[in-house]
Design a protein around this motif. Structure first.
Motif, PDB file in Angstrom:
ATOM      1  N   VAL A  93       8.142  10.133 -12.966  1.00 42.11           N
ATOM      2  CA  VAL A  93       7.037  10.956 -12.450  1.00 42.11           C
ATOM      3  C   VAL A  93       7.592  11.798 -11.312  1.00 42.11           C
ATOM      4  CG1 VAL A  93       4.719  10.940 -11.460  1.00 42.11           C
ATOM      5  CG2 VAL A  93       5.420   9.100 -13.005  1.00 42.11           C
ATOM      6  N   LYS A  94       7.499  13.119 -11.436  1.00 43.09           N
ATOM      7  CA  LYS A  94       8.024  14.036 -10.416  1.00 43.09           C
ATOM      8  C   LYS A  94       7.148  15.289 -10.353  1.00 43.09           C
ATOM      9  CE  LYS A  94      11.680  11.380 -10.082  1.00 43.09           C
ATOM     10  NZ  LYS A  94      11.794  10.419  -9.002  1.00 43.09           N
ATOM     11  N   ARG A  95       7.413  16.113  -9.338  1.00 37.59           N
ATOM     12  CA  ARG A  95       6.675  17.373  -9.164  1.00 37.59           C
ATOM     13  C   ARG A  95       7.537  18.541  -9.639  1.00 37.59           C
ATOM     14  NH1 ARG A  95       2.231  18.550  -6.262  1.00 37.59           N
ATOM     15  NH2 ARG A  95       2.335  16.571  -5.116  1.00 37.59           N
ATOM     16  N   VAL A  96       6.932  19.455 -10.401  1.00 32.92           N
ATOM     17  CA  VAL A  96       7.630  20.664 -10.862  1.00 32.92           C
ATOM     18  C   VAL A  96       7.776  21.613  -9.674  1.00 32.92           C
ATOM     19  CG1 VAL A  96       7.538  22.673 -12.394  1.00 32.92           C
ATOM     20  CG2 VAL A  96       6.742  20.441 -13.213  1.00 32.92           C
ATOM     21  N   ILE A  97       9.011  21.986  -9.402  1.00 32.08           N
ATOM     22  CA  ILE A  97       9.296  22.910  -8.302  1.00 32.08           C
ATOM     23  C   ILE A  97       9.548  24.313  -8.832  1.00 32.08           C
ATOM     24  CG2 ILE A  97      10.892  23.407  -6.387  1.00 32.08           C
ATOM     25  CD1 ILE A  97       9.038  20.936  -6.000  1.00 32.08           C
ATOM     26  N   ALA A  98      10.244  24.396  -9.958  1.00 32.05           N
ATOM     27  CA  ALA A  98      10.550  25.710 -10.547  1.00 32.05           C
ATOM     28  C   ALA A  98      10.543  25.598 -12.065  1.00 32.05           C
ATOM     29  CB  ALA A  98      11.904  26.200 -10.060  1.00 32.05           C
ATOM     30  N   ILE A  99      10.086  26.651 -12.704  1.00 30.91           N
ATOM     31  CA  ILE A  99      10.060  26.697 -14.169  1.00 30.91           C
ATOM     32  C   ILE A  99      11.142  27.679 -14.641  1.00 30.91           C
ATOM     33  CG2 ILE A  99       7.632  26.034 -14.314  1.00 30.91           C
ATOM     34  CD1 ILE A  99       6.951  28.998 -14.758  1.00 30.91           C
ATOM     35  N   GLU A 100      11.243  27.842 -15.948  1.00 32.21           N
ATOM     36  CA  GLU A 100      12.307  28.678 -16.510  1.00 32.21           C
ATOM     37  C   GLU A 100      12.331  30.074 -15.895  1.00 32.21           C
ATOM     38  OE1 GLU A 100      10.390  30.401 -20.594  1.00 32.21           O
ATOM     39  OE2 GLU A 100      11.135  28.342 -20.663  1.00 32.21           O
ATOM     40  N   ASP A 132      23.697  15.706  -5.985  1.00 28.30           N
ATOM     41  CA  ASP A 132      24.693  16.478  -6.750  1.00 28.30           C
ATOM     42  C   ASP A 132      24.371  17.969  -6.811  1.00 28.30           C
ATOM     43  OD1 ASP A 132      26.047  14.059  -7.508  1.00 28.30           O
ATOM     44  OD2 ASP A 132      24.474  13.718  -8.993  1.00 28.30           O
ATOM     45  N   PHE A 133      23.332  18.395  -6.101  1.00 28.50           N
ATOM     46  CA  PHE A 133      22.836  19.769  -6.231  1.00 28.50           C
ATOM     47  C   PHE A 133      23.691  20.768  -5.466  1.00 28.50           C
ATOM     48  CE2 PHE A 133      20.203  23.361  -4.877  1.00 28.50           C
ATOM     49  CZ  PHE A 133      19.689  23.775  -6.094  1.00 28.50           C
ATOM     50  N   THR A 134      24.024  21.852  -6.141  1.00 26.91           N
ATOM     51  CA  THR A 134      24.592  23.029  -5.486  1.00 26.91           C
ATOM     52  C   THR A 134      23.805  24.221  -5.998  1.00 26.91           C
ATOM     53  OG1 THR A 134      26.271  23.264  -7.216  1.00 26.91           O
ATOM     54  CG2 THR A 134      26.925  22.074  -5.225  1.00 26.91           C
ATOM     55  N   GLY A 135      23.465  25.106  -5.129  1.00 29.92           N
ATOM     56  CA  GLY A 135      22.619  26.224  -5.550  1.00 29.92           C
ATOM     57  C   GLY A 135      23.079  27.495  -4.878  1.00 29.92           C
ATOM     58  N   PRO A 136      22.415  28.576  -5.135  1.00 26.90           N
ATOM     59  CA  PRO A 136      21.189  28.687  -5.919  1.00 26.90           C
ATOM     60  C   PRO A 136      21.420  28.452  -7.414  1.00 26.90           C
ATOM     61  CG  PRO A 136      21.927  30.864  -5.214  1.00 26.90           C
ATOM     62  CD  PRO A 136      22.848  29.868  -4.578  1.00 26.90           C
ATOM     63  N   LEU A 137      20.325  28.044  -8.069  1.00 23.70           N
ATOM     64  CA  LEU A 137      20.384  27.705  -9.488  1.00 23.70           C
ATOM     65  C   LEU A 137      19.228  28.389 -10.212  1.00 23.70           C
ATOM     66  CD1 LEU A 137      21.414  25.862 -11.859  1.00 23.70           C
ATOM     67  CD2 LEU A 137      19.788  24.155 -11.029  1.00 23.70           C
ATOM     68  N   THR A 138      19.547  29.133 -11.262  1.00 23.80           N
ATOM     69  CA  THR A 138      18.501  29.747 -12.094  1.00 23.80           C
ATOM     70  C   THR A 138      18.182  28.800 -13.232  1.00 23.80           C
ATOM     71  OG1 THR A 138      19.245  31.976 -11.529  1.00 23.80           O
ATOM     72  CG2 THR A 138      17.878  31.746 -13.499  1.00 23.80           C
ATOM     73  N   ILE A 139      16.900  28.517 -13.417  1.00 16.91           N
ATOM     74  CA  ILE A 139      16.467  27.549 -14.421  1.00 16.91           C
ATOM     75  C   ILE A 139      16.490  28.201 -15.798  1.00 16.91           C
ATOM     76  CG2 ILE A 139      14.674  25.890 -15.055  1.00 16.91           C
ATOM     77  CD1 ILE A 139      15.948  25.596 -12.165  1.00 16.91           C
ATOM     78  N   PRO A 140      17.229  27.614 -16.744  1.00 20.19           N
ATOM     79  CA  PRO A 140      17.302  28.213 -18.090  1.00 20.19           C
ATOM     80  C   PRO A 140      15.996  28.024 -18.866  1.00 20.19           C
ATOM     81  CG  PRO A 140      18.604  26.184 -17.997  1.00 20.19           C
ATOM     82  CD  PRO A 140      18.087  26.428 -16.618  1.00 20.19           C
ATOM     83  N   PRO A 141      15.788  28.821 -19.907  1.00 22.50           N
ATOM     84  CA  PRO A 141      14.580  28.683 -20.731  1.00 22.50           C
ATOM     85  C   PRO A 141      14.460  27.271 -21.308  1.00 22.50           C
ATOM     86  CG  PRO A 141      15.697  30.741 -21.237  1.00 22.50           C
ATOM     87  CD  PRO A 141      16.611  29.972 -20.330  1.00 22.50           C
TER      88      PRO A 141
END
Length: 197
Positions: A93-100, A132-141
């Motif tokens: 269970v998590k919160r959506v922060i960014a979509i595609e 493990d996050f490195t950004g910025p990251l664009t969310i793929p479709p």
């Protein structure tokens, strides 16, 4: 004789009323079962929250109702999804922060999460643990980026074991807390019953 006939008629009337009442009850029970099955198959179902990664919004052992009827992920939604990783036997269970097609950047010095260069409004907590996050990251479709509300004690899209969530693995959106989880001494905070945001 007439009295006996009247008594028999009264007994028959009583028996008929009892049968009708019993028939009405059976009808109500069958209807309720069918309605319950239809609701949980097509509209929503219950699931238990395991862990404290969504604290303060959701607590350990909360029972929540989720729905995937006509559901499409949106920023801010709390979702339940099955992780493709073998490390998790239960849904997360998590919160959506960014979509595609949205870009996520997290400034771990200030703890601010940015989506398309806009700072997250009213975050539940600061985000200071990169994992493990490195950004910025664009969310793929076909994917979403998720975080737990208890940001620094959550295994989420910042971790390679969860990563970006494939929308095909989303079981549904959390609609409401049905039964609040009990605390360490067995008390339930019923003021938490209701819709979540």
């Amino acid at each position: 004789m007439e009295r006996i006939i009247r008594q028999n008629e009264e007994m028959n009337d009583k028996a008929a009323r009892v049968r009708m009442e019993l028939y009405d009850w059976i009808q109500c029970v069958v209807f309720a079962i069918i309605l319950g099955v239809l609701i949980f198959v097509f509209i929503g179902r219950t699931i238990g929250v395991d862990g404290r990664s969504m604290f303060q919004t959701l607590h350990h052992n909360d029972r929540v109702i989720i729905s995937n009827l006509f559901y499409s992920p949106a920023n801010g939604d709390i979702i339940v999804f099955q992780s493709p990783s073998d490390q998790f036997e239960f849904p997360l269970v998590k919160r959506v922060i960014a979509i595609e097609n949205q870009e996520v950047y997290i400034d771990f010095d200030t703890g601010i999460v940015y989506v398309d260069n806009v700072a997250e409004l009213n975050p539940p907590a600061v985000t200071t643990t990169p994992n493990d996050f490195t950004g910025p990251l664009t969310i793929p479709p076909g994917f979403v980026f998720v975080l737990g509300d208890n940001r620094n004690s959550s295994t989420d899209s910042r971790d390679n074991v969860v990563g970006l969530v494939d929308t095909r693995y989303i079981l549904g959106k959390v609609l409401l807390v049905l039964i609040p989880g009990a605390d360490d001494i067995g008390h339930r905070d019923w003021s938490r019953f209701g819709f979540v945001s």
